[in-house]
Design a protein around this motif. Sequence first.
Motif, short mmCIF file in Angstrom:
data_model
loop_
_atom_site.label_atom_id
_atom_site.label_comp_id
_atom_site.label_asym_id
_atom_site.label_seq_id
_atom_site.Cartn_x
_atom_site.Cartn_y
_atom_site.Cartn_z
N UNK A 80 0.92 -1.10 -0.08
CA UNK A 80 0.12 0.03 0.06
C UNK A 80 0.94 1.04 0.20
N UNK A 81 1.95 1.48 0.79
CA UNK A 81 2.99 2.39 0.81
C UNK A 81 3.46 2.28 -0.38
N UNK A 82 3.74 1.50 -1.23
CA UNK A 82 4.34 1.68 -2.53
C UNK A 82 3.39 2.34 -3.44
N UNK A 83 2.16 1.92 -3.34
CA UNK A 83 0.96 2.50 -4.15
C UNK A 83 1.00 3.86 -3.97
N UNK A 84 0.87 4.32 -2.51
CA UNK A 84 0.77 5.65 -1.97
C UNK A 84 2.05 6.51 -2.77
N UNK A 85 3.14 6.04 -2.63
CA UNK A 85 4.40 6.59 -3.30
C UNK A 85 4.09 6.90 -4.69
N UNK A 86 3.44 5.78 -5.52
CA UNK A 86 3.28 6.11 -6.94
C UNK A 86 2.28 7.04 -7.12
N UNK A 87 1.22 7.19 -6.45
CA UNK A 87 0.12 8.09 -6.40
C UNK A 87 0.90 9.78 -6.28
N UNK A 88 1.75 9.69 -5.47
CA UNK A 88 2.20 11.03 -5.01
C UNK A 88 3.23 11.44 -6.16
N UNK A 89 3.83 10.48 -6.95
CA UNK A 89 4.52 10.76 -8.17
C UNK A 89 3.72 11.19 -9.43
N UNK A 123 -4.09 8.39 -11.16
CA UNK A 123 -4.14 8.59 -9.74
C UNK A 123 -5.49 7.88 -9.08
N UNK A 124 -6.56 8.04 -9.78
CA UNK A 124 -7.71 7.46 -9.12
C UNK A 124 -7.60 5.79 -9.01
#
Length: 201
Positions: A80-89, A123-124
């Motif tokens: 999940x953390x990796x996905x949120x980092x991807x989201x932030x990018x 992002x969504x």
Amino acid sequence: MSGGGFHVHGPHDHELEHAAQGEHGETAHHGVGGGSMTNQIAVFTALIATVGAIFAYMGGATQANAGLFKNNAAIKKTEASNQWNYFQAKSTKQSLAELARDLAPEDKKTGYQAKVERYEKEKNEIKLVADKLEGESKAWDEQSDAQMHQHHRWAQATTALQVAIALAAIALLTKKKWLEYGMFAVAGIGVVVGGLAALHI
């Protein structure tokens, strides 16, 4: 020993007769009836030792499950953390695209707007995946906590049965009836707690 048609009492026979007289208020002959308390405790000890072994196994199994589930929760949390980092990018790229769109000449704005919309869509999608992974992590954590609670119940039940076995040994040595009652009571508590563990209470 026996010989010549008569019986000679050994020290153990006298002890059993004495215990029988204390229990029933009557004289036992050659130890008959004197072993009733001993036999009762011996059988009961074997039973609670067997139940205790089962409880100990269940306790170990639930502890292992709790560790496994906690590990699964950590893995999902990392994903999940990796996905949120991807989201932030993607958010950063979207912000840059919006800035470029605002600064670009009119004939270039459409291209940058398309990028902004694409990043928003991506992002969504990423957010849905991240939220799903966080939900799975939380579910694994809850299962781990439930298993640990059950493990503690099994451990409490096993401890109570071990105390009951110790009381049984002391009761056999001292021939104290109240210790025998205590043995039954503590074993009963252990079985009840084991029942609670089995019911996930």
